[in-house]
Design a protein around this motif. Structure first.
Motif, mmCIF file in Angstrom:
data_model
loop_
_atom_site.group_PDB
_atom_site.id
_atom_site.type_symbol
_atom_site.label_atom_id
_atom_site.label_comp_id
_atom_site.label_asym_id
_atom_site.label_seq_id
_atom_site.Cartn_x
_atom_site.Cartn_y
_atom_site.Cartn_z
ATOM 1 N N THR A 188 0.850 -1.185 0.000
ATOM 2 C CA THR A 188 0.000 0.000 0.000
ATOM 3 C C THR A 188 0.890 1.241 0.000
ATOM 4 O O THR A 188 2.085 1.171 0.322
ATOM 5 N N ASP A 189 0.295 2.386 -0.333
ATOM 6 C CA ASP A 189 1.065 3.623 -0.330
ATOM 7 C C ASP A 189 1.646 3.910 1.046
ATOM 8 O O ASP A 189 2.805 4.336 1.173
ATOM 9 N N ALA A 190 0.860 3.686 2.084
ATOM 10 C CA ALA A 190 1.335 3.942 3.447
ATOM 11 C C ALA A 190 2.506 3.033 3.802
ATOM 12 O O ALA A 190 3.486 3.474 4.432
ATOM 13 N N GLN A 191 2.423 1.768 3.424
ATOM 14 C CA GLN A 191 3.531 0.835 3.692
ATOM 15 C C GLN A 191 4.801 1.263 2.955
ATOM 16 O O GLN A 191 5.891 1.221 3.522
ATOM 17 N N TRP A 192 4.630 1.650 1.692
ATOM 18 C CA TRP A 192 5.791 2.077 0.903
ATOM 19 C C TRP A 192 6.429 3.327 1.509
ATOM 20 O O TRP A 192 7.654 3.391 1.668
ATOM 21 N N GLN A 193 5.622 4.305 1.846
ATOM 22 C CA GLN A 193 6.168 5.540 2.412
ATOM 23 C C GLN A 193 6.893 5.268 3.729
ATOM 24 O O GLN A 193 7.974 5.803 3.980
ATOM 25 N N HIS A 194 6.298 4.446 4.564
ATOM 26 C CA HIS A 194 6.958 4.099 5.832
ATOM 27 C C HIS A 194 8.318 3.453 5.568
ATOM 28 O O HIS A 194 9.316 3.796 6.224
ATOM 29 N N ALA A 195 8.380 2.543 4.597
ATOM 30 C CA ALA A 195 9.625 1.822 4.330
ATOM 31 C C ALA A 195 10.705 2.741 3.780
ATOM 32 O O ALA A 195 11.870 2.670 4.204
ATOM 33 N N VAL A 196 10.348 3.626 2.839
ATOM 34 C CA VAL A 196 11.386 4.460 2.229
ATOM 35 C C VAL A 196 11.883 5.549 3.171
ATOM 36 O O VAL A 196 13.071 5.915 3.138
ATOM 37 N N TRP A 197 11.018 6.048 4.040
ATOM 38 C CA TRP A 197 11.498 6.999 5.048
ATOM 39 C C TRP A 197 12.381 6.289 6.075
ATOM 40 O O TRP A 197 13.420 6.822 6.486
ATOM 41 N N ARG A 198 11.991 5.091 6.466
ATOM 42 C CA ARG A 198 12.783 4.316 7.437
ATOM 43 C C ARG A 198 14.192 4.053 6.910
ATOM 44 O O ARG A 198 15.176 4.112 7.664
ATOM 45 N N ASP A 199 14.307 3.781 5.614
ATOM 46 C CA ASP A 199 15.594 3.420 5.040
ATOM 47 C C ASP A 199 16.384 4.630 4.538
ATOM 48 O O ASP A 199 17.472 4.471 3.982
ATOM 49 N N SER A 200 15.848 5.816 4.715
ATOM 50 C CA SER A 200 16.530 7.015 4.227
ATOM 51 C C SER A 200 17.455 7.587 5.297
ATOM 52 O O SER A 200 17.501 7.111 6.430
ATOM 53 N N ASN A 201 18.169 8.651 4.921
ATOM 54 C CA ASN A 201 19.045 9.344 5.873
ATOM 55 C C ASN A 201 18.344 10.520 6.545
ATOM 56 O O ASN A 201 18.976 11.251 7.316
ATOM 57 N N TYR A 202 17.059 10.700 6.275
ATOM 58 C CA TYR A 202 16.342 11.830 6.851
ATOM 59 C C TYR A 202 15.908 11.534 8.288
ATOM 60 O O TYR A 202 15.748 10.383 8.687
ATOM 61 N N THR A 203 15.699 12.606 9.047
ATOM 62 C CA THR A 203 15.315 12.460 10.451
ATOM 63 C C THR A 203 13.811 12.205 10.583
ATOM 64 O O THR A 203 13.031 12.472 9.657
#
Length: 342
Positions: A188-203
């Motif tokens: 889902t969009d929510a799952q994808w967004q959670h995953a890419v933010w989790r794996d990013s360097n952003y706070t």
């Protein structure tokens, strides 16, 4: 040299664009000056041993033939462990008859180190294939009224969301798309967004600020046309004077010595549009080394937002004068691209 490739693995047109010559199916008899091409995805799935043995025998009996390992359409690792399938396969063939294509010089460095005597070629797959896409597209006439900047973003990434958020208050001259998810996956969009933010360097604070903006503004919008490689995308780019490109790969905790650039970068170059580029740390330097120029100084989202804001907020008279100079840069890039992909 007559080239051969397996068309169950990749497109005949794309391979032809890559090598600049006709390419026959790998199952046809090989000539005594054959260039046998194996694709990255074929290699990772495992080339059948019978095929590898047949190529080894053919190369032994035909010194004018060679094998090409094409890694150029994806970003491969800059470490031996990540390149293990390609190194292992390359070691099966005579080094003097083996060539590896990649868009990343640091990947080629690793392969050269482990396969002495091999030929490596820095080849930008998407630079060449964009020409093929453009040639097979029926473009609409340039509209009389164009936006100042376009930004085409299909798959959601934190950097793309940050870029559109950063320009939100001056979006009157901006034409953009921003996907809300993966576009190709099953999440889902929510799952994808959670995953890419989790794996990013952003706070987490940056993430929460973007989430708040998304909930309030509902900024997501996409092209209606599913054929992203052809008319829809080229026409979208053509509907603005400048392209803000936010590449898929933009930030790493351990920056590489080489960047990976896709059709997102080369599409506006092919259309003569000056570009603002958000990409990996060496991306602008790598483009400059090819002769291309961009409008921003650093390939960071912060620098791109600042550059784009200056353009979007210019008074009309100032913008017209600025645009004339920017158009010259865009046309020079286009002329260089035409000569490099001819």
């Amino acid at each position: 040299m007559q080239y051969y490739a397996d068309y169950t693995a990749h497109s005949r047109k794309c391979v032809r664009a890559l090598v600049g010559a006709p390419v026959l199916d790998i199952h046809e008899p090989w000539s005594n000056s054959a260039g046998i091409i194996f694709d990255l995805f074929e290699i990772e799935q495992g080339i059948p041993e019978t095929t590898v043995a047949a190529v080894v025998e053919h190369l032994h009996n035909n010194p004018l033939s060679g094998v090409i390992l094409n890694l150029s359409h994806e970003q491969c690792s800059a470490y031996a462990d990540g390149c293990e399938p390609y190194i292992t396969l390359a070691q099966r063939f005579p080094a003097q008859q083996t060539t590896v294509y990649s868009s990343c010089e640091d990947t080629l460095d690793v392969i050269r180190h482990h396969v002495p005597g091999i030929t490596t070629t820095l080849r930008y797959f998407w630079e060449r294939v964009t020409r093929m896409y453009l040639q097979h597209s029926n473009l609409a006439p340039t509209p009389d009224s164009t936006a100042r900047i376009s930004s085409l973003n299909r798959r959601y990434t934190p950097t793309r969301a940050l870029a559109i958020k950063g320009l939100w208050e001056c979006r009157g001259h901006l034409r953009y798309t921003l996907g809300s998810g993966d576009s190709w996956g099953t999440q889902t969009d929510a799952q994808w967004q959670h995953a890419v933010w989790r794996d990013s360097n952003y706070t987490n604070a940056e993430r929460d600020e973007v989430y708040k903006w998304q909930r309030k503004r509902q900024p997501f919008q996409q092209l209606k046309d599913d054929a992203w490689e052809f008319e829809a995308t080229f026409n979208f780019v053509n509907s603005a004077d400048v392209a803000l490109v936010v590449e898929s790969k933009t930030e790493f905790s351990n920056p590489r010595r080489s960047s990976f650039l896709t059709e997102k970068t080369f599409r506006p170059i092919a259309m003569g549009k000056p570009i603002i580029l958000v990409a990996q740390p060496t991306a602008i330097k790598d483009l400059n080394s090819l002769g291309y120029t961009v409008l921003n100084t650093e390939p960071t989202v912060e620098d791109a937002i600042a550059t784009a804001k200056r353009i979007l907020c210019m008074k009309p008279n100032h913008y017209q004068q600025w645009q004339r100079d920017a158009d010259i840069k865009g046309r020079r890039n286009q002329q260089l691209w035409q000569s490099r992909t001819a």
